[in-house]
Design a protein around this motif. Structure first.
Motif, PDB file in Angstrom:
ATOM      1  N   GLY A 159       0.810  -1.218   0.000  1.00 14.07           N
ATOM      2  CA  GLY A 159       0.000   0.000   0.000  1.00 14.07           C
ATOM      3  C   GLY A 159       0.835   1.257   0.000  1.00 14.07           C
ATOM      4  O   GLY A 159       2.067   1.225  -0.056  1.00 14.07           O
ATOM      5  N   ASP A 160       0.126   2.397   0.083  1.00 14.96           N
ATOM      6  CA  ASP A 160       0.763   3.705   0.150  1.00 14.96           C
ATOM      7  C   ASP A 160       1.628   3.769   1.411  1.00 14.96           C
ATOM      8  O   ASP A 160       1.187   3.393   2.497  1.00 14.96           O
ATOM      9  CB  ASP A 160      -0.333   4.780   0.211  1.00 14.96           C
ATOM     10  CG  ASP A 160       0.220   6.191   0.066  1.00 14.96           C
ATOM     11  OD1 ASP A 160      -0.339   6.970  -0.709  1.00 14.96           O
ATOM     12  OD2 ASP A 160       1.232   6.494   0.744  1.00 14.96           O
ATOM     13  N   THR A 181       1.403  -0.470   6.220  1.00 15.30           N
ATOM     14  CA  THR A 181       2.018  -0.809   4.928  1.00 15.30           C
ATOM     15  C   THR A 181       3.419  -1.374   5.141  1.00 15.30           C
ATOM     16  O   THR A 181       4.235  -0.776   5.837  1.00 15.30           O
ATOM     17  CB  THR A 181       2.085   0.422   4.021  1.00 15.30           C
ATOM     18  OG1 THR A 181       0.755   0.779   3.630  1.00 15.30           O
ATOM     19  CG2 THR A 181       2.906   0.136   2.768  1.00 15.30           C
ATOM     20  N   SER A 234       0.449  -5.530  -8.392  1.00 13.09           N
ATOM     21  CA  SER A 234      -0.637  -5.502  -7.405  1.00 13.09           C
ATOM     22  C   SER A 234      -1.915  -4.963  -8.038  1.00 13.09           C
ATOM     23  O   SER A 234      -1.882  -4.165  -8.970  1.00 13.09           O
ATOM     24  CB  SER A 234      -0.224  -4.598  -6.234  1.00 13.09           C
ATOM     25  OG  SER A 234      -1.353  -4.227  -5.476  1.00 13.09           O
ATOM     26  N   LEU A 247      -3.544  -2.813  -6.860  1.00 13.95           N
ATOM     27  CA  LEU A 247      -3.559  -1.366  -6.597  1.00 13.95           C
ATOM     28  C   LEU A 247      -3.133  -0.575  -7.826  1.00 13.95           C
ATOM     29  O   LEU A 247      -3.305   0.637  -7.887  1.00 13.95           O
ATOM     30  CB  LEU A 247      -2.627  -1.031  -5.427  1.00 13.95           C
ATOM     31  CG  LEU A 247      -3.026  -1.588  -4.048  1.00 13.95           C
ATOM     32  CD1 LEU A 247      -1.918  -1.323  -3.041  1.00 13.95           C
ATOM     33  CD2 LEU A 247      -4.342  -0.979  -3.585  1.00 13.95           C
TER      34      LEU A 247
END
Ligand SMILES: NC(=O)C1=CN([C@@H]2O[C@H](COP(=O)(O)OP(=O)(O)OC[C@H]3O[C@@H](n4cnc5c(N)ncnc54)[C@H](OP(=O)(O)O)[C@@H]3O)[C@@H](O)[C@H]2O)C=CC1
Ligand SMILES: O=C(O)[C@H](O)CS(=O)(=O)O
Length: 491
Positions: free
Chosen positions: A328-329, A335, A370, A372
């Motif tokens: 993630g971010d 994360t 990912s 994402l």
């Protein structure tokens, strides 16, 4: 989430830390070439526009550094120590803000960025102390009327070129010993991550480091600036951290002026698990060693060798532990894997995976970009790795853990050493004679035994073979910024 400089400033306790101009001779300067964009790797948005300095401006910075260095060298070691200590104190006081700036431009999880600030600051703290301990020596004369002394003096103006993966620590690991020795410093940071370098200039100014002693010249034109560093006679030392490919280019350029160089270059670290290892400890060590900074460090495990008797158990334990880790971010809580630095980095990971599976490897975790999107990538583990696969010889620089199986010590030592690189290596074992034999047989500048993290300011960091020249950190680290002078006196 970030998408503008305003957003980034709103996250900082002290928004004035977010400077985008060059720091030259104690002045904040716009770039002759306007500005270049700095993007947040998690979203691809422009978060800042930074001064794009010209080669002429860099030449000016070198001239000002050369002038400032003459007086800086006259300060006592204790006086330099005091102002360096103040610089360190300011880094720690602003650690949180510096960590946010670093994550914003580089992408690593905030906890890693805050950790890098402490790691980077530790070099300033350590070499502030070393500034007081630059000793010479006296040598018994070779003739009755001769008296011999040896003194150490600062080499002069040091120029640094650093990568994006540790945009704070790779500068302080050089600036710390350089300034402690009485040198002046001109830093050219990677275009991807200039903000972390510029804020070191903000804090240097606040700490009272004299104008011109520490300079930051952000630029989108890396090769042009590198040529100025190598061709300007006022530069007496070039210190570089980055790929071996670029290191070779710089060494060739520096040869014309016989410039002293320190090179911290590429790696291809083996991580070896013997059958007498504490397997759970080896799994934790492999996770830290392989996936720190999303695998984007020169000392990350690039090849994981597991002895046949424990191979399947290790693979399953590693898979189970990594499967739960969050992509993630870097600014989001929890994360573990941030975005990779850019699209090219994603391509390289995909190429290594495709090459391996085409040659018979099995993906037991991840293997794909990912969901994402952007430059996020699934942490990946492959089994059945063999020495004909690309990651055996080429640094992946991403979250790919290839597991190789081996039978005995001699076989794995030969495989581990079968590379042009020689920076970091690691192994887990309990048998004492095995530990001594393997540690002495590995052809690397650094050997981690029962640990996957070896980075500290107190030890000499550096590689052999084509991983570099010189050492950074430890009391050895200041020698690269000193010249030894022998005085022969007839009495
Ligand atoms: N041994 C060590 O301690 C480390 C080694 N590395 C190695 O570096 C690589 C990853 O980092 P990465 O930044 O991509 O490495 P690069 O070698 O591509 O870049 C490193 C720095 O050199 C600059 N640069 C690139 N080309 C030139 C040139 N011709 N003249 C002058 N400067 C130049 C880059 O600027 P710009 O980015 O603006 O083009 C950047 O600031 C990996 O191979 C890794 O192993 C990385 C970190 C530490
Ligand atoms: O840039 C790097 O990879 C660093 O040299 C690794 S470390 O010093 O942070 O471990």
């Amino acid at each position: 989430m970030l998408d503008t400089m305003t957003d980034l400033k709103s996250l900082l306790k002290d928004p004035s830390l977010l400077e985008t101009r060059a720091y030259i001779g104690g002045n904040w300067v716009e770039g002759d070439h306007g500005t270049f964009d700095v993007t947040n790797p998690a979203r691809g948005d422009v978060i800042a526009q930074v001064s794009d300095v010209s080669r002429v401006q860099v030449a000016g910075a070198i001239t000002q550094a050369n002038t400032a260095q003459k007086d800086w060298a006259k300060w006592t070691g204790k006086e330099r120590a005091a102002v360096l200590r103040k610089w360190f104190d300011l880094m720690i006081e602003n650690q949180s803000d510096l960590g946010i700036i670093l994550t914003a431009e580089m992408g690593k999880p905030l906890a890693e960025s805050v950790g890098e600030i402490a790691y980077g600051a530790s070099f300033i703290e350590f070499f502030a102390e070393e500034a007081k301990r630059i000793y010479g020596e006296t040598i018994p004369g070779h003739q009755r009327d001769k008296r011999i002394t040896v003194i150490k003096q600062p080499i002069g103006v040091a120029a640094s070129i650093t990568p994006w993966n540790f945009p704070n620590a790779m500068i302080t690991r050089k600036a710390g010993p350089a300034l402690a020795a009485g040198c002046a410093f001109v830093a050219r940071p990677a275009a991807e991550t200039p903000l972390s370098a510029i804020v070191l200039g903000v804090l240097a100014e606040r700490a009272g480091i004299p104008a011109g002693v520490f300079n930051v010249v952000p630029s989108s034109r890396s090769s042009e600036i590198g040529k100025e560093f190598c061709e300007n006679d006022a530069v007496r030392k070039l210190t570089f951290t980055g790929s071996t490919e670029v290191g070779r280019i710089l060494l060739r350029q520096a040869a014309d002026s016989v410039m002293k160089c320190s090179m911290e270059l590429g790696g291809n670290a083996p991580f070896i698990v013997f059958d007498d290892a504490d397997l759970d400890a080896a799994v934790e060590g492999a996770i830290l060693c392989k996936f720190r900074n999303n695998g984007q460090t020169c000392v990350c495990a690039n090849r994981i060798y597991v002895q046949a008797g424990v191979y399947d158990a290790f693979a399953e334990k590693l898979r189970a532990r990594v499967a739960d880790m969050k992509v993630g971010d870097g600014l989001e809580d929890g994360t573990i894997f941030g975005p990779l630095i850019n699209a090219d980095a994603v391509v390289k990971v995909q190429e290594h995976i495709a090459d391996a599976t085409a040659k018979g490897a099995n993906v037991i975790l991840g293997g794909n970009p990912s969901s994402l999107g952007g430059t996020f990538f699934e942490p990946t583990i492959v089994t059945g790795a063999t020495r004909d696969m690309a990651f055996s010889t080429d640094e992946t620089f991403g979250p790919l853990a290839p597991l190789f199986k081996f039978e005995d010590e001699d076989e794995v030592i030969a495989m581990a050493n079968d590379t042009i690189f020689g920076l970091a290596s690691y192994f887990y074992a309990k048998d004492l004679s095995r530990v001594y034999k393997v540690a002495e047989a590995l052809e690397y500048g650094i050997v981690g035994v029962n640990t996957g993290i070896i980075s500290t300011e107190v030890a000499p960091f550096g590689g052999v073979k084509q991983s570099g020249l010189g050492r950074e950190g430890s009391h050895h680290g200041i020698e690269d910024y000193l010249e030894m002078k022998y005085i022969c006196m007839s009495v």
